[in-house]
Design an enzyme around this catalytic site. Structure first.
Site, PDB file in Angstrom:
ATOM      1  N   ASN A  14     -39.496 -24.670  -4.100  1.00  0.00           N
ATOM      2  CA  ASN A  14     -38.386 -25.360  -4.766  1.00  0.00           C
ATOM      3  C   ASN A  14     -38.722 -26.851  -4.748  1.00  0.00           C
ATOM      4  OD1 ASN A  14     -34.794 -25.642  -4.101  1.00  0.00           O
ATOM      5  ND2 ASN A  14     -35.900 -25.807  -6.024  1.00  0.00           N
ATOM      6  N   ASN A  67     -30.406 -32.283 -11.188  1.00  0.00           N
ATOM      7  CA  ASN A  67     -31.076 -31.070 -11.649  1.00  0.00           C
ATOM      8  C   ASN A  67     -31.975 -31.376 -12.845  1.00  0.00           C
ATOM      9  OD1 ASN A  67     -29.699 -29.270  -9.777  1.00  0.00           O
ATOM     10  ND2 ASN A  67     -27.869 -29.635 -11.013  1.00  0.00           N
ATOM     11  N   CYS A  76     -28.293 -29.416  -1.626  1.00  0.00           N
ATOM     12  CA  CYS A  76     -29.536 -28.677  -1.836  1.00  0.00           C
ATOM     13  C   CYS A  76     -30.210 -28.507  -0.484  1.00  0.00           C
ATOM     14  CB  CYS A  76     -30.448 -29.424  -2.806  1.00  0.00           C
ATOM     15  SG  CYS A  76     -32.083 -28.674  -2.992  1.00  0.00           S
ATOM     16  N   ASN A  78     -33.065 -26.910   0.444  1.00  0.00           N
ATOM     17  CA  ASN A  78     -34.494 -27.220   0.451  1.00  0.00           C
ATOM     18  C   ASN A  78     -34.721 -28.718   0.309  1.00  0.00           C
ATOM     19  OD1 ASN A  78     -35.588 -24.518   0.661  1.00  0.00           O
ATOM     20  ND2 ASN A  78     -34.844 -24.187  -1.418  1.00  0.00           N
ATOM     21  N   GLU A 217     -30.457 -20.759 -10.461  1.00  0.00           N
ATOM     22  CA  GLU A 217     -29.738 -21.942 -10.011  1.00  0.00           C
ATOM     23  C   GLU A 217     -28.999 -22.622 -11.155  1.00  0.00           C
ATOM     24  OE1 GLU A 217     -30.972 -24.718  -7.036  1.00  0.00           O
ATOM     25  OE2 GLU A 217     -32.874 -23.642  -6.760  1.00  0.00           O
ATOM     26  N   ARG A 218     -27.788 -23.030 -10.852  1.00  0.00           N
ATOM     27  CA  ARG A 218     -26.984 -23.785 -11.808  1.00  0.00           C
ATOM     28  C   ARG A 218     -27.721 -25.064 -12.192  1.00  0.00           C
ATOM     29  NH1 ARG A 218     -21.424 -26.560  -9.780  1.00  0.00           N
ATOM     30  NH2 ARG A 218     -22.959 -27.426  -8.332  1.00  0.00           N
ATOM     31  N   CYS A 226     -33.816 -21.366  -2.924  1.00  0.00           N
ATOM     32  CA  CYS A 226     -32.569 -22.134  -2.941  1.00  0.00           C
ATOM     33  C   CYS A 226     -31.979 -22.049  -1.541  1.00  0.00           C
ATOM     34  CB  CYS A 226     -31.599 -21.573  -3.977  1.00  0.00           C
ATOM     35  SG  CYS A 226     -29.973 -22.376  -3.976  1.00  0.00           S
ATOM     36  N   GLY A 227     -31.975 -23.179  -0.825  1.00  0.00           N
ATOM     37  CA  GLY A 227     -31.524 -23.173   0.560  1.00  0.00           C
ATOM     38  C   GLY A 227     -30.052 -22.852   0.708  1.00  0.00           C
ATOM     39  N   THR A 228     -29.195 -23.500  -0.096  1.00  0.00           N
ATOM     40  CA  THR A 228     -27.772 -23.192  -0.011  1.00  0.00           C
ATOM     41  C   THR A 228     -27.504 -21.763  -0.459  1.00  0.00           C
ATOM     42  OG1 THR A 228     -27.418 -24.168  -2.209  1.00  0.00           O
ATOM     43  CG2 THR A 228     -27.009 -25.583  -0.291  1.00  0.00           C
TER      44      THR A 228
END
EC number: 5.1.1.7
Length: 285
Positions: A14, A67, A76, A78, A217-218, A226-228
């Site tokens: 990421n 983004n 985020c 990551n 991811e949005r 994606c960490g979250t």
């Protein structure tokens, strides 16, 4: 301003373009367009977006994330690990444990150092929020969304909604390789139930301590990690009875593994790598 210095970093693939705002001072009115430009694999550097490492009145550093479509994100996972690595290695902080300000609030980071280099970072991602109003998500605002039946494009799916400072909807399937990322991802992301959009996760449960994970991811589309989202997947798996609280859960992402632990005190801890790819100068055309 004709150019600026950057560092490209990634957490499990990421990748973002990191800019040290202590030195570069990119103007606010250019940030959205610059994020789009640097993210392009054809005319830019190639990344999932741009992250600014900024001065803060509340912490040693502040993270702002843009983004690849130019929209500004709130959090985020990551990116936080990479910011922690950058801040320590570039001597913006002296201690191995410190705070990072985000649009979602203050986050505590702990870096593991070997011969002066950060090899991994643990980030306190805070407490998950589960009400529809926390996402935000249309519907009864005082209610949670756990294994709730929904219809997207004529397809019935069961989703669990979790906010980790940004919105996530998690779906379970038997084979992660069949995750309908390209078909259902953009459809769900922009569904009217999510007025601010949503990150879309598909999860296969290997066992109570292992999850396989893919994400749309949005604002960015398919990414390697994606960490979250991994945090949301672990929280969702506890809520749905697949996993347990206060236990390390290994989330296998396309780019590698993260260790997530939803502690009994309610906070979610995330541990994983952060790596520097390259440094350079970007010329603004």
């Amino acid at each position: 301003m004709n150019s600026f210095r950057f560092t490209k970093m990634h957490g499990l693939g990421n990748s973002y373009i990191y800019v040290n705002q202590f030195e570069e001072h990119l103007p606010e009115e250019l940030l959205s367009d610059l994020a789009v430009k640097v993210s392009s694999v054809y005319t830019g550097i190639g990344s999932d977006g741009m992250i600014l490492i900024c001065p803060s009145d509340r912490a040693p550093v502040k993270m702002r994330i843009f983004n690849s479509d130019g929209s500004e994100g709130k959090n985020c996972g990551n990116g936080l690990r990479c910011v922690a690595k950058y801040a320590y290695e570039h001597k913006l902080v002296e201690e191995t444990s410190f705070l990072i300000e985000t649009l979602s609030g203050l986050v505590k980071a702990q870096v593991e150092v070997d011969e002066g280099k950060v090899v991994s970072a643990t980030v306190d991602m805070g407490e998950p929020r589960l009400l529809k109003s926390d996402m935000p998500m249309r519907g009864e605002q005082g209610s949670e969304t756990i294994n709730e039946k929904m219809i997207f494009g004529g397809r019935e799916m069961k989703g669990t909604a979790v906010s980790m400072g940004n919105p996530h909807i998690v779906f379970y399937l038997d084979d992660i390789e069949k995750a309908p990322l390209t078909t259902m991802g953009p459809l769900i992301e922009k569904d009217e139930r999510f007025p601010e959009g949503v990150n879309v996760e598909f999860v296969e449960v290997e066992n109570e301590n292992e999850l396989h994970f893919r994400v749309w991811e949005r604002g960015s589309g398919i990414t390697q990690a994606c960490g979250t989202g991994a945090c949301a997947a672990a929280v969702s798996s506890v809520l749905n009875g697949y996993s347990k609280r206060d236990t390390d859960i290994t989330v296998h992402l396309a780019g590698g593994d993260l260790i997530i632990n939803w502690k009994n005190d309610g906070r979610v801890m995330m541990t994983g790598p952060a790596e520097t790819v390259c440094e350079g100068e970007f010329f603004i055309s």
